[in-house]
Structures are given as C-alpha cells and as structure tokens.
Design a protein around this motif. Structure first.
Motif, PDB file in Angstrom:
ATOM      1  N   ILE A 274     -28.126  41.786 -30.628  1.00 35.89           N
ATOM      2  CA  ILE A 274     -27.321  41.640 -29.421  1.00 35.89           C
ATOM      3  C   ILE A 274     -28.105  40.852 -28.372  1.00 35.89           C
ATOM      4  N   GLY A 275     -27.402  40.345 -27.369  1.00 36.16           N
ATOM      5  CA  GLY A 275     -28.049  39.817 -26.172  1.00 36.16           C
ATOM      6  C   GLY A 275     -28.611  38.422 -26.236  1.00 36.16           C
ATOM      7  N   THR A 276     -28.857  37.900 -27.427  1.00 35.96           N
ATOM      8  CA  THR A 276     -29.462  36.575 -27.507  1.00 35.96           C
ATOM      9  C   THR A 276     -28.480  35.484 -27.069  1.00 35.96           C
ATOM     10  N   ASP A 277     -27.183  35.799 -27.021  1.00 37.21           N
ATOM     11  CA  ASP A 277     -26.199  34.792 -26.622  1.00 37.21           C
ATOM     12  C   ASP A 277     -26.170  34.557 -25.115  1.00 37.21           C
ATOM     13  N   TYR A 278     -27.079  35.182 -24.382  1.00 38.15           N
ATOM     14  CA  TYR A 278     -27.197  34.919 -22.942  1.00 38.15           C
ATOM     15  C   TYR A 278     -28.179  33.799 -22.635  1.00 38.15           C
ATOM     16  N   PHE A 279     -28.679  33.162 -23.658  1.00 41.78           N
ATOM     17  CA  PHE A 279     -29.731  32.154 -23.481  1.00 41.78           C
ATOM     18  C   PHE A 279     -29.338  31.058 -22.495  1.00 41.78           C
ATOM     19  N   LEU A 280     -28.133  30.543 -22.590  1.00 39.92           N
ATOM     20  CA  LEU A 280     -27.728  29.435 -21.719  1.00 39.92           C
ATOM     21  C   LEU A 280     -27.619  29.862 -20.260  1.00 39.92           C
ATOM     22  N   PHE A 281     -27.403  31.138 -20.005  1.00 44.81           N
ATOM     23  CA  PHE A 281     -27.353  31.596 -18.620  1.00 44.81           C
ATOM     24  C   PHE A 281     -28.754  31.665 -18.020  1.00 44.81           C
TER      25      PHE A 281
END
Length: 436
Positions: A274-281
């Motif tokens: 989970i959570g790795t998809d916040y990278f671009l933010f």
C-alpha cells in the motif's frame, strides 16, 4: 474540446461505485463542456466481471461521455502494442511491471495514465471502488467540479478564485499540476484496531513510515493524523487552497493529475504494497508545483473482503511491505525535497532523469537498516497478539523474500521510469478504439 479521463481501477465487486462514477462523468461533461472518457480497468474474477459488464451496460448514454470497460486481457493487448512500439529492448519486462499478477496500486494507475495518453486526455481523475460520494440536499458532491475548475490552469490566473493561496514565490506562472481532496469515514488503512488495542504499538508502527530523525512533536502530530483523512466532518461549501499539496492531505480515491506530470513520471509498480502510489504527490510537492487542495471529500468504507481472515492477513502484509518500502522511498524523498524546483526544466515540468537516479542510488541502502524495520514490525505484531501473531509468523516465513522485494521494487521503478516517456509517447501513437 478538452478531454479528461475519469478512471476507476478495481479488482472487486463495485456495481454501486460504477453507477456513481458514471453520474460524476455525466456531471463533468454537462457542467464543464468537456469530453469525459470514463475508464474502468477491471481485474476482477469472472463472476464479478460479468456483474460489472451489466452495470456498465446499464449506464445511461450521456452527451460528452464515452465509457471504456477493459478486462485484463484487453488491457494486456493494449500494453503489448505500446511496449512493442516503445522500442524497449525487453518489452516483456515492462509488460510485467505494467500488469503484474499480484495487486499493485501503482501499476493500475500507470495503466490509466497510458490509456489516457492514447485517448488524448489532458488529465487523469482517479476514484476507488471502496468509496462513495457525500450528499448535500440530496445532491452528490463531486470532486470533479474542483478538479476541472483548476487543473492545468496558470496558478496566477486562478489565485483569486481560491479560498486561500500559499504559493511559493516565483511559482505563479506554473500550471496547477495536481488537485486532490481527502476522505471522511473509516481510516484508509486497516490500523484502527491496532490503535484501539495498543496506542504505543500503533505509534511505533506508523512512525516507521516517517523520516528518521524528525522532531518528536512533529512526528507525534503526523502519527496522529496518518490515515485519518478529514475525520468525520461533512461538506459545508467549497474551500480550496492553492499551494503545493502535501501527500498527507489527499487520498488516492480523490485525486487528479495533469498530463504534464504523468506523461513524464510513473508510479512505483510495487506489488502487494500500500501507499507507494503517493509518489507523484511527494514529487510535485517537493518540486513546488502548484496544486489545488479542496474539501469535496469522498466517503471511505472497508469492503467485507477486508474483514475476513484472509483479507485481514493480506492487508496487514501489504502494510508491512509499505513500511519496508519507506526505508527506500524516504531516502528518495529527502533528495527530492533538497532538490526543490531544480527538479523542473525551463518550462516548469518535472525532469525524470534525476529522480530515476535517486531511485537507483536508494537500491544501495544497507539491507541491515531494512531488516531492523522488519524486526520492529515483527515485535509489534507479536506484542499485539491474537490474529496479529499470524501476521508476524507470515512475515517471518517470508523474511528473506520480503527484504529482496523491497530492494528490487526500487530497481524496477527506476527501470520503468527510464522507459516511461517512450511508453507514454507510444500510447499516444497507438490510440484506443475499444468502448463498452
């Protein structure tokens, strides 16, 4: 005419969400005069997929809205063409990173980015299957309203229409690169029970996601705020802040990105994390790109599958893998924060090459540091007892593999980033003709 992609990735039953997102697509086309391409990327098992096909077929035809419902076979066909067109020496490796056999929060959104490029869209607006919209006076509160109002606009041109502006000096000429809100309702990560059982253990686990060496007061505040979104509040009228958006202030069920961001840099394709998809933010915040933080929060809920023993175990392992991944990601974020707007080219767009370099450097992190994190997680779950002991035993059985995967995920991400602009370019050339 402006084209936008409203996307719903899913691997579970969500016929209600399909209908609701369909309403949001209709709203966007009607109120803003844009073409809304509603993209449902479906990795559900066959019986659920069949129900979804009925739900999609039941969506009323609406001017300006085109619906695409792609199962994994259809997605794979599209990706094979794109990876081949990209000229990559090993297209199959890229295909595996784009459509892995396990759940990947980043990979499903990367697929949406590529399809959006194929459709000629200027932005991607993401929703999730375990969320609903708030209602006021019987009407849904659609985030698309704020996203379409601000995204892609020159920041100085929309500064006065925002409730507040906290733009860094010199960034007014840049375009609004990201828009996002949060959620109300249940915590976004299944850790509420841990917090109730043992607040100290909860603080220890969540604290592993934060940068080491942070001041205690700052850490305690972030631990308390993590995964709680906007709490239990309700929508009371629009409030919008124009500023670089903190990843702590948005949720992936309620975000939108301008194409100038996602056509240059992808999300980590890590699986079962989970959570790795916040990278671009993190990246847009550190590069000081203007963002729009709004309060059209979505209602989050937990599906029944996550409440089963198997669902509980799977989710806790994904949480543990997130804590291991943060050992690497936090070293990258420290460097992107130090780089600031030097991450941007002269046109104000993110340069992918230095970020890929930071990722490759992170792969060399001492494995002992990551192993100590896993030891801390193991002790915490044993301390909690009960069904958390099963989680601890599972992590112990997979120890070596988990440590390898945390490192290899960063190397895979760097590899994908090296090829990403070729992939987005190939997607634009390939196009997409399949609709419902």
């Amino acid at each position: 005419m402006r084209r936008v992609c409203l996307t719903l990735p899913t691997h579970r039953a969500c016929t209600g969400t399909i209908a609701a997102v369909g309403e949001e697509a209709t709203y966007g086309a009607r109120e803003f005069g844009v073409e809304v391409h509603l993209l449902i990327l479906d990795s559900s098992p066959a019986p659920v997929l069949a129900e979804h096909r009925k739900a999609v077929a039941a969506l009323p035809a609406s001017p300006g809205v085109t619906v695409y419902h792609l199962d994994e076979d259809e997605q794979r066909t599209f990706l094979r063409e794109v990876t081949a067109r990209s000229g990559a020496a090993r297209p199959d490796r890229l295909l595996d990173l784009m459509l892995p056999s396990s759940v990947s929060y980043g990979a499903c959104t990367n697929r949406a980015f590529l399809v959006a490029q194929a459709l000629g869209c200027t932005s991607v607006h993401r929703r999730d299957s375990d969320s609903r919209y708030q209602y006021v006076d019987g009407e849904p509160v659609f985030p698309l309203h704020q996203e379409l109002t601000y995204l892609g606009q020159r920041a100085d041109n929309v500064r006065k229409s925002a409730t507040r502006s906290k733009l860094p000096p010199g960034s007014g000429d840049r375009r609004v690169a990201v828009a996002g809100g949060s959620f109300v309702g249940e915590m976004s990560v299944d850790v509420a029970e841990i917090r109730a059982l043992d607040p100290d253990t909860y603080g220890e686990l969540v604290g592993l996601s934060l940068p080491e060496g942070s001041p205690a007061i700052w850490r305690n505040h972030l631990i308390d705020a993590s995964f709680r979104g906007a709490g239990k509040g309700t929508f009371d009228g629009d409030h919008a802040t124009l500023a670089p958006i903190s990843p702590m202030r948005v949720d992936m069920c309620n975000v939108a990105l301008d194409h100038e961001v996602y056509r240059r840099v992808p999300l980590p394709p890590a699986t079962d994390t989970i959570g790795t998809d916040y990278f671009l933010f993190h990246l847009t915040h550190d590069a000081r790109l203007p963002g729009l933080q709004h309060n059209r929060h979505i209602v989050n809920f937990h599906t029944e599958a996550r409440r089963t023993d198997a669902g509980f175990l799977a989710y806790q392992v994904r949480f543990a893998k997130f804590l291991l991944a943060k050992a690497y990601l936090n070293t990258v974020y420290a460097r992107t924060a130090a780089a600031g707007d030097t991450l941007l080219d002269t046109a104000g767009h993110i340069k992918a090459s230095p970020v890929a370099g930071f990722l490759r450097d992170s792969v060399g992190l001492d494995r002992k540091d990551v192993a100590r994190r896993l030891d801390a997680v193991d002790r915490a779950y044993h301390r909690l007892g009960g069904r958390y002991t099963t989680v601890a035993d599972t992590l112990a059985d997979r120890r070596s593999r988990l440590l390898d995967e945390a490192r290899d995920d960063m190397a895979d991400f760097a590899h994908l980033m090296d090829h990403w602009e070729a992939l987005t370019g190939a997607s634009a050339e390939a196009g997409l003709a399949v609709t419902r």
